[in-house]
Design a protein around this motif. Structure first.
Motif, short mmCIF file in Angstrom:
data_model
loop_
_atom_site.label_atom_id
_atom_site.label_comp_id
_atom_site.label_asym_id
_atom_site.label_seq_id
_atom_site.Cartn_x
_atom_site.Cartn_y
_atom_site.Cartn_z
N SER A 34 25.76 18.30 -15.74
CA SER A 34 24.77 17.87 -16.73
C SER A 34 23.58 18.83 -16.72
O SER A 34 23.39 19.60 -15.79
CB SER A 34 24.28 16.46 -16.42
OG SER A 34 25.33 15.53 -16.53
N SER A 58 20.27 15.39 -26.89
CA SER A 58 20.34 14.69 -25.60
C SER A 58 19.77 13.29 -25.74
O SER A 58 19.44 12.84 -26.84
CB SER A 58 19.55 15.49 -24.56
OG SER A 58 18.18 15.59 -24.93
N LYS A 149 18.66 14.24 -20.73
CA LYS A 149 19.92 14.63 -20.10
C LYS A 149 20.96 14.88 -21.18
O LYS A 149 21.06 14.12 -22.16
CB LYS A 149 20.42 13.53 -19.17
CG LYS A 149 21.76 13.81 -18.49
CD LYS A 149 22.15 12.65 -17.59
CE LYS A 149 23.50 12.83 -16.95
NZ LYS A 149 23.87 11.69 -16.08
N THR A 150 21.73 15.94 -20.99
CA THR A 150 22.85 16.22 -21.88
C THR A 150 23.97 16.83 -21.06
O THR A 150 23.77 17.23 -19.91
CB THR A 150 22.43 17.17 -23.04
OG1 THR A 150 23.47 17.19 -24.02
CG2 THR A 150 22.15 18.58 -22.56
N ARG A 151 25.14 16.90 -21.63
CA ARG A 151 26.30 17.48 -20.95
C ARG A 151 26.10 18.99 -20.85
O ARG A 151 25.70 19.64 -21.81
CB ARG A 151 27.58 17.18 -21.73
CG ARG A 151 28.82 17.83 -21.13
CD ARG A 151 30.07 17.42 -21.84
NE ARG A 151 30.37 16.04 -21.43
CZ ARG A 151 30.82 15.10 -22.24
NH1 ARG A 151 31.02 15.36 -23.51
NH2 ARG A 151 31.07 13.89 -21.80
#
Length: 160
Positions: A34, A58, A149-151
């Motif tokens: 992440s 996100s 948060k994002t991948r």
């Protein structure tokens, strides 16, 4: 027969000799697949979530386990005396905390003793600096720092 052995050795090495790492856009911090963005400008919960969506599509942070929580606490501590929004709300049923990004009930939490329970006007969660960044329930209209948060992007490097 010899070719099969070479193939097996190469396959084993590729599956066991590769290391994976996460890459993120500039300004984002990688960890276990992440990417995290710390934005120090204080905003309300709704504004913070909107900010995250405008940055890499996100969401406010969704913390899955104690390892991720510990990693984030260490980074939060670098900013000194700042509350941080978590993507967690209990507005539907008081005391039942759901992640805002997927509406799932939180299976991991780190609330301060006395927090996370029945506080009817406090439907959002934040990490509190004075309590080693344990979680507290607060009103969604207060302001806190934004933690998105994002991948991440998984990259592999083959060793050997």
């Amino acid at each position: 027969m010899w070719n099969n052995r070479v193939f097996i050795a190469v396959f084993v090495c590729l599956s066991g000799c590769a290391s994976f790492y996460t890459t993120c856009k500039d300004g984002w911090l990688p960890f276990r697949g992440s990417c995290y963005l710390f934005h120090v400008e204080a905003m309300t919960f709704a504004s913070a979530e909107q900010y995250c969506r405008q940055h890499e599509n996100s969401h406010l942070v969704h913390i899955d386990d104690a390892i991720e929580n510990s990693f984030l606490k260490d980074r939060m501590g670098l900013f000194k005396d700042r509350y941080w929004w978590l993507g967690l709300k209990d507005e539907d049923i008081e005391g039942v905390w759901k992640w805002f990004d997927n509406d799932e009930i939180a299976t991991f939490t780190d609330f301060n003793p006395g927090d996370g329970g029945s506080h009817s006007l406090e439907d959002c969660a934040a990490a509190e600096p004075g309590a080693d960044y344990r979680w507290v329930d607060v009103g969604c209209s207060v302001t806190a720092g934004v933690l998105c948060k994002t991948r991440g992007h998984e990259e592999a490097s083959v060793i050997g």
